[in-house]
Design an enzyme around this catalytic site. Structure first.
Site, PDB file in Angstrom:
ATOM      1  N   ASN A  34      -6.429   4.761   6.450  1.00  0.00           N
ATOM      2  CA  ASN A  34      -6.512   4.461   5.024  1.00  0.00           C
ATOM      3  C   ASN A  34      -7.208   3.150   4.705  1.00  0.00           C
ATOM      4  O   ASN A  34      -7.225   2.712   3.548  1.00  0.00           O
ATOM      5  CB  ASN A  34      -5.120   4.500   4.402  1.00  0.00           C
ATOM      6  N   HIS A  83       0.833  -1.201   0.000  1.00  0.00           N
ATOM      7  CA  HIS A  83       0.000   0.000   0.000  1.00  0.00           C
ATOM      8  C   HIS A  83       0.867   1.250   0.000  1.00  0.00           C
ATOM      9  O   HIS A  83       0.627   2.203  -0.740  1.00  0.00           O
ATOM     10  CB  HIS A  83      -0.920  -0.027   1.222  1.00  0.00           C
ATOM     11  N   GLY A  84       1.873   1.269   0.870  1.00  0.00           N
ATOM     12  CA  GLY A  84       2.773   2.409   0.953  1.00  0.00           C
ATOM     13  C   GLY A  84       2.444   3.398   2.056  1.00  0.00           C
ATOM     14  O   GLY A  84       3.275   4.225   2.423  1.00  0.00           O
ATOM     15  N   ASP A  85       1.230   3.321   2.586  1.00  0.00           N
ATOM     16  CA  ASP A  85       0.836   4.150   3.734  1.00  0.00           C
ATOM     17  C   ASP A  85      -0.314   3.420   4.419  1.00  0.00           C
ATOM     18  O   ASP A  85      -1.454   3.885   4.417  1.00  0.00           O
ATOM     19  CB  ASP A  85       0.409   5.540   3.284  1.00  0.00           C
ATOM     20  N   ALA A  86       0.011   2.276   5.000  1.00  0.00           N
ATOM     21  CA  ALA A  86      -1.009   1.370   5.525  1.00  0.00           C
ATOM     22  C   ALA A  86      -1.499   1.755   6.917  1.00  0.00           C
ATOM     23  O   ALA A  86      -1.941   0.898   7.687  1.00  0.00           O
ATOM     24  CB  ALA A  86      -0.476  -0.058   5.533  1.00  0.00           C
TER      25      ALA A  86
END
Length: 270
Positions: A201, A194-197
């Site tokens: 989010n 995801h990259g920003d879990a």
């Protein structure tokens, strides 16, 4: 990032995109980025520039609501552009539940991304802050589903340790942190991360099951612990201590202390 507590100046482009409908600021970050909800007055929103803290997302009508993510031009290095996020959302949308991109663009003041609303609540909605075990388990299940659904071989982006470490500013990190970051663990079973879990989010249905993911601007291939370590840490920020293990249980994995420590250090450094 947080719900705006003070009046927000609505960018002109956001007012134009609203086409006369209600504009409600719903999220702000420390770099000046803003997110607004656009929709009819019956959606329960408040006038632009007012705090939405008392809204009840479950009361919003489906279909017409849209969200606008707006970034000022000088938001700073290392922040994913809305164009990058739009690309990733379009790619992911055929494989996992994410917001549908309606339009994006830029002008002299900044750039924006308009997406269709999803009929679900953030995992940090007051409903789920009051039921943290349900929310945290849903976050773990959602992250596992995302990792299982997105094909590594077809993903055109990476979120590797090497590229992230390259963005670290030596003067700010210091020699000790740089030495620790240089000692990266081997990647175990790469997935599309995801990259920003962080907890906000993940969106949840009212029955407590996961609905979708948002904010995919950093999506890319990486070690699953790059996501897992931060998803679990974010439960402390949002629900208090004592829930991290539920992320790992729901995901179906035992904690890996070394990788957790490394990817949290990398998160702090970048």
């Amino acid at each position: 990032m947080s719900v705006p507590a003070e009046p927000v100046v609505v960018p002109d482009v956001v007012r134009r995109l609203a086409r006369g409908e209600r504009v409600v600021p719903v999220w702000a970050n420390e770099l000046g980025g803003l997110t607004f909800r656009l929709g009819p007055p019956s959606g329960g929103g408040r006038p632009a520039g007012r705090s939405p803290a008392d809204e009840k997302p479950g009361d919003r009508p489906a279909g017409r609501l849209r969200y606008v993510k707006w970034h000022p031009r000088d938001i700073g290095p290392g922040v994913a552009t809305v164009s990058e996020e739009a690309e990733r959302l379009r790619w992911a949308a055929a494989r996992t539940p994410v917001p549908r991109v309606l339009e994006h663009g830029r002008d002299d003041d900044g750039e924006w991304l308009v997406t269709e609303a999803i009929g679900a609540r953030s995992a940090v909605d007051p409903r789920w802050l009051a039921a943290p075990e349900t929310a945290v388990r849903a976050i773990g299940l959602a992250l596992r589903a995302l990792h299982d659904a997105l094909p590594v071989a077809d993903c055109p982006w990476t979120w590797s340790v090497e590229e992230r470490v390259a963005r670290v500013v030596p003067a700010k990190a210091g020699p000790d942190m740089l030495a620790r970051l240089a000692d990266a663990p081997d990647v175990v079973g790469p997935v599309v991360c995801h990259g920003d879990a962080c907890a906000p989010n993940t969106l949840l249905h009212d029955d407590g099951t996961w609905a979708a993911h948002v904010d995919l601007g950093r999506l890319g291939v990486a070690d699953p612990w790059a996501d897992l370590s931060i998803a679990a840490l974010s439960t402390v920020w949002n629900y208090g201590p004592g829930h991290e293990h539920l992320v790992y249980e729901a995901y179906g994995i035992d904690p890996d202390p070394d990788r957790i420590a490394y990817y949290r250090l990398l998160w702090d450094a970048t």
